[in-house]
Motif scaffolding. Structure first.
Motif, short mmCIF file in Angstrom:
data_model
loop_
_atom_site.label_atom_id
_atom_site.label_comp_id
_atom_site.label_asym_id
_atom_site.label_seq_id
_atom_site.Cartn_x
_atom_site.Cartn_y
_atom_site.Cartn_z
N ARG A 109 0.84 -1.20 0.00
CA ARG A 109 0.00 0.00 0.00
C ARG A 109 0.88 1.25 0.00
NH1 ARG A 109 -4.58 -1.99 4.33
NH2 ARG A 109 -5.72 -3.29 2.87
N ARG A 111 1.81 5.01 0.93
CA ARG A 111 1.56 5.88 2.07
C ARG A 111 2.39 7.16 1.95
NH1 ARG A 111 -1.45 3.47 5.65
NH2 ARG A 111 -1.64 1.21 5.55
N ARG A 129 -2.66 6.88 4.21
CA ARG A 129 -2.74 6.11 2.97
C ARG A 129 -2.89 7.04 1.75
NH1 ARG A 129 -6.32 0.78 2.37
NH2 ARG A 129 -5.96 0.41 0.15
N GLU A 131 -4.13 7.31 -2.06
CA GLU A 131 -5.05 6.62 -2.98
C GLU A 131 -4.67 6.97 -4.43
OE1 GLU A 131 -7.27 3.78 -3.03
OE2 GLU A 131 -7.67 4.79 -1.12
N TYR B 95 -9.51 13.05 7.47
CA TYR B 95 -8.61 12.01 7.98
C TYR B 95 -8.19 12.31 9.42
CZ TYR B 95 -4.73 8.73 8.24
OH TYR B 95 -3.89 7.71 8.61
N TRP B 110 -11.43 13.97 -0.10
CA TRP B 110 -10.60 14.23 -1.29
C TRP B 110 -9.24 14.69 -0.81
CZ3 TRP B 110 -11.99 13.47 -6.41
CH2 TRP B 110 -13.32 13.11 -6.63
N ARG B 114 -7.69 13.46 -5.23
CA ARG B 114 -7.97 12.03 -5.39
C ARG B 114 -8.97 11.59 -4.32
NH1 ARG B 114 -2.74 13.41 -6.39
NH2 ARG B 114 -1.72 12.43 -8.19
N THR B 116 -10.48 9.47 -1.54
CA THR B 116 -9.80 8.52 -0.64
C THR B 116 -10.81 7.94 0.36
OG1 THR B 116 -7.85 9.92 -0.83
CG2 THR B 116 -7.83 8.29 0.94
N ILE B 118 -11.02 5.43 3.73
CA ILE B 118 -10.26 4.71 4.76
C ILE B 118 -11.26 4.21 5.80
CG2 ILE B 118 -8.52 4.92 6.59
CD1 ILE B 118 -7.14 7.02 4.78
N ASP B 137 -10.31 -3.79 0.99
CA ASP B 137 -9.02 -3.20 0.58
C ASP B 137 -8.75 -1.86 1.27
OD1 ASP B 137 -6.67 -3.35 -0.97
OD2 ASP B 137 -7.51 -1.82 -2.32
N TYR B 138 -9.83 -1.23 1.76
CA TYR B 138 -9.66 0.09 2.37
C TYR B 138 -9.50 0.02 3.89
CZ TYR B 138 -11.32 1.48 -2.22
OH TYR B 138 -11.44 1.64 -3.56
N GLU B 140 -7.87 -0.25 7.42
CA GLU B 140 -6.58 0.14 7.99
C GLU B 140 -6.60 -0.19 9.48
OE1 GLU B 140 -3.93 2.80 6.42
OE2 GLU B 140 -4.48 1.16 5.10
#
Lengths: 386, 143
Positions: A109, A111, A129, A131, B95, B110, B114, B116, B118, B137-138, B140
């Motif tokens: 992944r 980062r 992370r 993307e 985040y 965003w 992009r 995102t 999580i 897949d996302y 964490e």
């Protein structure tokens, strides 16, 4: 009609030149468009290359400050991260929208390690992370070479550049830079301006060419009209002096004729009938001539036929035929039936004349000869032939 | 005139890109919410923009009281502080909020143009929630 053929030729040359100019303009416009497109492409590549070089400097700066192990040193020192992020922020410009360093962890992944964003709320956190929207980051790891990605559907981003950061001969991280779509917009705007300017010039030239076409068309249309006598439809003196005089009139036999006692017709039946006589007479004579012969109204009731032949006998025969045809077919105008005759003089040696006036003068003398012989006669070389 | 055309073009591009982003937002929120193993999809949010997006998604009920919600969605500016709702799982569009608040099970935002996603695996487990295989897949390990 050699003379009118010359006109046609001039007209055709004019139109051909204008057509060639039009084709050349279209070709030139398309070529310029092609050149502009390739210049635009070159300019875009040049811009990308320039930013790529700047980002390589930034990646060198990161490498320089994180020896011997980038991940370890960044993980261990928050202060180093802060300093490097500040340094990265100096590489940011309105055109370089994002500048960051990412790495691929053991689970594959991506980062964030560093982010050159100045505003804290938009800054990615350490180990946050990343993307990806393209595979350039993975490809950079695999190939060890700089990769580019052009965003198609992203409103603010234009090109992403991924630059490998090497450590002990392997890719340890990737420095990423996102170029703003505003660069593309600026380039597009400049080229749109150039293109619209080119288009304006092309339209102006096209309009001028169209104007040129009309000019030529109306010039020749007007010129043709100016050579014709409006009453009879025969050519006029202008045609005689501007066209025939400049042609080789020695190739013609000059037959001059005059309506006998025309004044009497006018006085008896009026000018309208007189005019009608001239019209009908001209129509009849023209029917008996060929395309290559010319009929000119020299003045009043005087006409000249330029018979395109060098055969002297033929001229005499035609003159006799004309005279006989007019004499034997009365003119019916309204209720009036008019018997009209013409007197004809021939100059069958026009090549001896110094100029057109001399040639006509000889024909005129022969016409007087015919008149003096009692009218309704044909006279050539001082001899009444019929 | 030329300047006007350029401005019009820029305006349309901006409008188009913002519409595009909002459409992506709607699709992603829909995906995240319905891929969570919630019994009911009663959502509480005080963010106007999010309300506009969520009200267009069939199957979602927007509630006016956070105690009635099965999921809370908050933003940096609209954090829900009602103590009665502390045990309700939350999603956010930030985040930092996800990292800071232990009740946040995930976030969609965003980052650098992009989109995102999580999701916190330990927090989802704490709330007894599971996610669809496509969202795994996302996941964490954010405690």
């Amino acid at each position: 009609m050699k003379v009118t053929r010359q006109f046609d030729l001039v007209l055709k040359i004019g139109i051909t030149i204008l057509t060639l100019l039009t084709v050349a303009m279209i070709y030139l416009y398309m070529q310029v468009d092609k050149v502009l497109a390739s210049t635009r492409q070159e300019m875009i590549e040049m811009i990308i290359n320039r930013y790529e070089m700047e980002l390589k400097n930034a990646s060198a700066m990161v490498v320089e400050n994180t020896r011997p192990s980038l991940i370890e040193r960044l993980s261990d020192s928050k202060g180093l991260r802060r300093d490097l992020q500040r340094s990265l922020s100096y590489f940011k410009t309105p055109e370089v929208e994002h500048l960051f360093v990412i790495y691929r962890d053991e689970r594959g992944r991506l980062r964030y390690l560093l982010d050159g964003e100045r505003e804290i709320e938009h800054q990615a956190m350490f180990m946050q992370r990343f993307e990806p929207v393209s595979d350039i980051w993975e490809r950079t790891y695999e190939t060890g070479k700089t990769q580019l990605y052009k965003h198609m559907k992203n409103g603010s981003l234009w090109v992403s550049i991924a630059i490998p950061i090497f450590e002990n001969g392997r890719v340890a991280a990737v420095l990423g830079g996102d170029l703003s779509a505003s660069i593309r917009t600026d380039v597009e705007r400049k080229f749109t301006q150039i293109k619209s300017m080119m288009f304006t010039v092309a339209v102006i030239i096209a309009l001028m060419l169209v104007f040129g076409y009309f000019q030529i068309y109306y010039y020749f249309k007007g010129r043709s009209k100016s050579f014709v006598d409006p009453l009879t439809g025969a050519y006029n003196r202008k045609f005689l002096y501007e066209v025939i005089a400049n042609a080789n009139y020695a190739e013609y036999q000059i037959i001059m004729y005059d309506v006998d006692h025309f004044k009497r017709v006018n006085d008896t039946f009026g000018h309208e009938v007189g005019d009608e006589v001239l019209k009908m007479l001209t129509q009849r004579i023209r029917k008996m001539l060929r395309k290559e012969d010319h009929l000119v109204r020299f003045g009043g009731e005087e006409f000249i036929v330029f018979l395109h032949t060098v055969n002297k006998k033929e001229a005499t025969e035609v003159a006799e035929r004309l005279k006989k045809s007019i004499e034997t077919s009365p003119f019916v105008i309204g209720k009036n039936i008019l018997s009209i005759t013409i007197s004809v003089g021939i100059n069958n040696d026009a090549k001896e004349a110094h100029n057109i006036d001399d040639a006509i003068e000889v024909a005129d003398e022969q016409l007087y000869c015919a008149k003096n012989a009692g009218r309704n006669r044909v006279c050539v070389n001082g001899v009444v032939v019929s | 005139m030329k300047k006007l055309m350029i401005w019009l073009w820029l305006l349309l591009s901006v409008l188009y890109s913002s519409n595009l982003e909002s459409e992506i937002d709607r699709k992603i929120w829909k995906r995240i919410i319905f891929d969570l193993s919630l019994k009911e999809y009663r959502i509480y949010t005080i963010d106007r923009q999010l309300q506009d997006i969520l009200c267009k998604i069939p199957g979602i009920t927007l509630v006016k009281d956070c105690t009635q919600a099965t999921l809370i969605i908050e933003t940096r500016k609209t954090v829900v502080t009602d103590e009665r709702c502390l045990e309700i799982p939350r999603l956010s569009n930030d985040y930092r909020l996800l990292v800071k608040n232990a009740n946040e099970i995930g976030a969609f935002f965003w980052m650098k143009g992009r989109p995102t996603i999580i999701l916190s695996k330990p927090r989802l487990e704490r709330f007894g929630l599971k996610v669809d295989i496509e969202l795994e897949d996302y996941l964490e390990d954010i405690e």
